[in-house]
Design an enzyme around this catalytic site. Structure first.
Site, PDB file in Angstrom:
ATOM      1  N   HIS A 106     -38.012  -3.471  27.353  1.00  0.00           N
ATOM      2  CA  HIS A 106     -37.323  -2.958  28.539  1.00  0.00           C
ATOM      3  C   HIS A 106     -36.236  -1.951  28.106  1.00  0.00           C
ATOM      4  O   HIS A 106     -36.126  -0.867  28.658  1.00  0.00           O
ATOM      5  CB  HIS A 106     -36.705  -4.132  29.303  1.00  0.00           C
ATOM      6  N   GLU A 107     -35.489  -2.326  27.084  1.00  0.00           N
ATOM      7  CA  GLU A 107     -34.449  -1.411  26.586  1.00  0.00           C
ATOM      8  C   GLU A 107     -35.083  -0.149  26.009  1.00  0.00           C
ATOM      9  O   GLU A 107     -34.576   0.955  26.161  1.00  0.00           O
ATOM     10  CB  GLU A 107     -33.592  -2.091  25.518  1.00  0.00           C
TER      11      GLU A 107
ATOM     12  N   GLU B  66     -34.273   0.633  36.762  1.00  0.00           N
ATOM     13  CA  GLU B  66     -34.630  -0.685  36.228  1.00  0.00           C
ATOM     14  C   GLU B  66     -36.120  -0.979  36.406  1.00  0.00           C
ATOM     15  O   GLU B  66     -36.771  -1.496  35.512  1.00  0.00           O
ATOM     16  CB  GLU B  66     -33.796  -1.770  36.897  1.00  0.00           C
TER      17      GLU B  66
END
Lengths: 504, 187
Positions: A160-161, A247
């Protein structure tokens, strides 16, 4: 991947422009309220009247402040952010698993360089990424999260990062954050300035001398004040709107990279259930975390939240079936009725790859042991970074000594054995950058010190039943336990072979 | 006058066509280089696994002396994989090696002392990670190959590809469905 960035760009530019207008407007109104509306300037004997002099000056000043902050953020933003959140950089030895997972995700994303890895000493569960481009990127994770996640979950979080890094979210959010910061700073300065000067002398004298103009001035002052109070709130709202949009895309990217959406989903669940809030929380860093770091208060829900509802993110990830692709993420979000816009180009670019199976977990009975081990690894990583010394007793217990530990001997709490401290290691840990001579003076005839080296072969003399420590000429400190038997050791750093002489 | 106009129009068309062809050609070259680069990455990870195996076997041997058959199988599979040529053959050999290593994992289950050995645990983490890295490098390589193959086959870039001899590249697919999943047993 790059298509996703381009599609994102238009809306991003719109948000950034809105923020910029807000900043310029703020500067303008403050300027108008502080300075005379027009100014006469003499140039070569001729007099020009500059309209809206104060406003222009204010707007320029605001831009100046912003430019200064931007330059600072560009060149040391990552370091400042990391310092502000108390993150410490780690190397592979400190926590091999975390390091490996970051490396895996770097390979999966096809990025040329691996981001730096940081640990935040905090029991709360969170992670974030920063850096102005993939070459200067860094990912950080709290020790709490690191100790709770399984390998699959950790992979999901890091992916995700990595998604944020790939989509250039970090640079954009950092720039927006700086702009929001500049707005907050300017309005703060202005409001405080007004408050402390309480109807300041300069303004009063001006209004008394102008008479009627004073009324207009007062009106402008009120306008400036209203603007100054409202603009930070709007800046924050714009900032958060931009943050929330990104996100989902990073979640989708995580699923595509790992081919395993459940990893991130269960990690998010874990984070959501936890109620601890980060100790050092700064509102400009908040949107960069994987999950909304605010657990309570206004920032925990609604318009002021930095992230989309975690429950929704989890549901989208869990609804994904069959293929790990942007297109499937979009379909999954539509199935549960969430409002997500994965750019069409990104959806078209990816061919769906099958979702893989989970890596088998340890059986239930071993789960507890596993948790304990993980916790130990995470805390040891932090101790390693903080220059703690590790001393393994003959009974197998691993003692951790703080860098300012001064005693020569320590008693093992398990087997009551007296352990002599490896002096060289202690000295090395205590004063980093110590020279070789100072740490191991050749004149001192102590048995536990390095012997003066011969031509090529180095040798160390040992005392029976005691720890022996020596420092290789390359600077590496090696400690030999009392039970050490081999005739030679290899320096782990420079690979030099060092002969060990038994007790004389 | 009109001849001049026709000439200019022709020149523009020719120039445009050339620029367009150059664009396609450069795109193909870039993709081919990316495929090469991605394969190099796969190769690096495969080599890392070869390097890890002797260490792992040595450590396991210390506890499980009687599992000679398993060790031999791994050693054979390793040397076969190391001498494999070309993507397809490599994929076959790697599948064999992964299966042999799976056998070792089952062996280890029977030795609790070994499972508690820190040295072994570190090697284990390295092996798991290397296998994951192989998987992810393969994933990236296959994505690049697909992009290149699409360009080579699709009109109009297939004309340019044909002229300059761009070929279809092989996917790096592991045959057995089990092999593409991460190892089932964890220690």
């Amino acid at each position: 991947m790059w298509e996703a960035i381009r599609a994102n760009k238009r809306k991003s530019v719109f948000l950034a422009a809105a923020m910029f207008m807000l900043m310029v407007g703020l500067g303008f109104f403050i300027g108008v309220s502080l300075f005379p509306a027009s100014m006469d300037i003499d140039v070569d004997g001729q007099t020009y009247s500059v309209p809206l002099f104060g406003g222009v000056l204010g707007a320029l000043a605001a831009c100046g402040v912003w430019a200064l902050l931007t330059v600072t953020a560009l060149f040391s933003g990552g370091a400042i952010l990391m310092a502000a959140s108390g993150a410490r950089k780690i190397e592979k030895e400190d926590h091999p698993q975390l390091f490996n997972v970051v490396e895996e995700m770097t390979i999966a994303s096809g990025l040329g360089s691996m981001p730096a890895v940081y640990i935040i000493d905090d029991p709360a569960l969170n992670a974030f990424a920063t850096g102005r481009d993939p070459q200067h990127a860094a990912v950080a994770i709290t020790s709490g999260l690191l100790s709770r996640l399984s390998r699959d979950q950790l992979q999901g979080v890091i992916a995700h990062e990595m998604g944020h890094i790939l989509n250039r979210d970090i640079l954009f959010m950092q720039m927006l954050g700086v702009m929001a910061g500049a707005i907050v700073m300017i309005s703060d300065l202005y409001v405080r300035g007004l408050f402390y000067s309480s109807g300041g002398g300069r303004r009063r004298s001006r209004s008394s001398s102008r008479g009627k103009g004073g009324q207009a001035q007062a009106l402008l002052l009120v306008l400036g004040l209203v603007f100054a109070v409202l603009s930070p709130i709007f800046a924050q709202l714009i900032y958060l709107a931009a943050s929330r949009r990104r996100e989902y895309l990073a979640d989708a990217q995580s699923a595509v990279l790992t081919r395993y959406p459940e990893g991130l989903a269960s990690a998010l669940e874990l984070i959501e259930q936890d109620s601890q809030q980060l100790v050092r929380l700064n509102r400009n860093i908040a949107p960069m975390f994987i999950c909304n770091p605010y657990k309570r208060g206004l920032s925990a829900a609604g318009l002021m939240r930095t992230h989309p509802p975690t429950a929704e993110r989890i549901r989208i990830l869990r609804t994904m079936a069959g293929a790990a692709s942007f297109a499937e993420y979009q379909r999954a979000s539509e199935r549960i009725g969430a409002e997500v816009n994965v750019p069409a180009s990104a959806r078209a670019a990816e061919a769906g790859a099958p979702i893989r199976a989970a890596q088998a977990e340890a059986p239930r009975a071993e789960k507890h042991e596993q948790r304990k081990l993980q916790w130990r690894q995470a805390t040891d990583a932090l101790r390693g970074v903080n220059k703690f010394m590790f001393l393994t007793c003959a009974c197998g217990l691993r003692l951790k000594l703080p860098p300012d530990f001064k005693k020569e001997k320590v008693t093992c709490p398990r087997c009551r054995r007296e352990l002599a401290l490896p002096v060289a290691a202690l000295a090395a840990a205590r004063s980093l950058g110590d020279t070789l001579e100072r740490a191991t003076p050749p004149s001192q005839p102590e048995p536990r010190r390095e012997q003066p080296k011969a031509q090529e072969t180095l040798s160390v003399k040992r005392q029976p039943g005691a720890w022996t420590s020596f420092r290789c000429p390359c600077g590496q400190v090696t400690n030999l336990p009392p039970g050490f038997q081999a005739p030679a050791v290899q320096c782990p750093q420079c690979k030099r072979s060092i002969r060990i002489d038994g007790a004389a | 006058m009109s001849i001049l106009v026709v000439l200019i129009v022709l020149a523009v068309i020719v120039f445009g066509a050339l620029a367009w062809l150059t664009g396609i050609y450069n795109g193909l070259v870039r993709l081919r280089n990316e495929v090469k680069n991605a394969w190099a990455q796969v190769d690096v990870q495969l080599k890392r696994r070869y390097d890890l195996i002797p260490n792992l076997i040595e450590t396991v041997k210390g506890y499980a002396k009687h599992e000679r058959e398993t060790f031999e199988k791994i050693t054979q599979a390793r040397s076969a994989a190391m001498s494999a040529q070309g993507v397809a053959e490599q994929a076959k050999a790697e599948t064999q090696l992964s299966q042999a290593l799976g056998g070792l994992r089952l062996v280890v289950e029977a030795y609790p002392d070994l499972k508690a050995n820190t040295n072994f645990l570190a090697l284990q983490e390295e092996l798991t990670s290397t296998e994951n890295k192989i998987g992810f490098a393969r994933q990236f390589y296959n994505d690049q190959v697909m992009q290149l193959n699409n360009k080579v086959q699709m009109f109009p870039s297939n004309i340019v590809a044909g002229m300059f001899g761009f070929k279809l590249e092989d996917f790096f697919e592991l045959e057995e469905p089990e092999a593409r999943e991460a190892p089932k047993v964890q220690f």
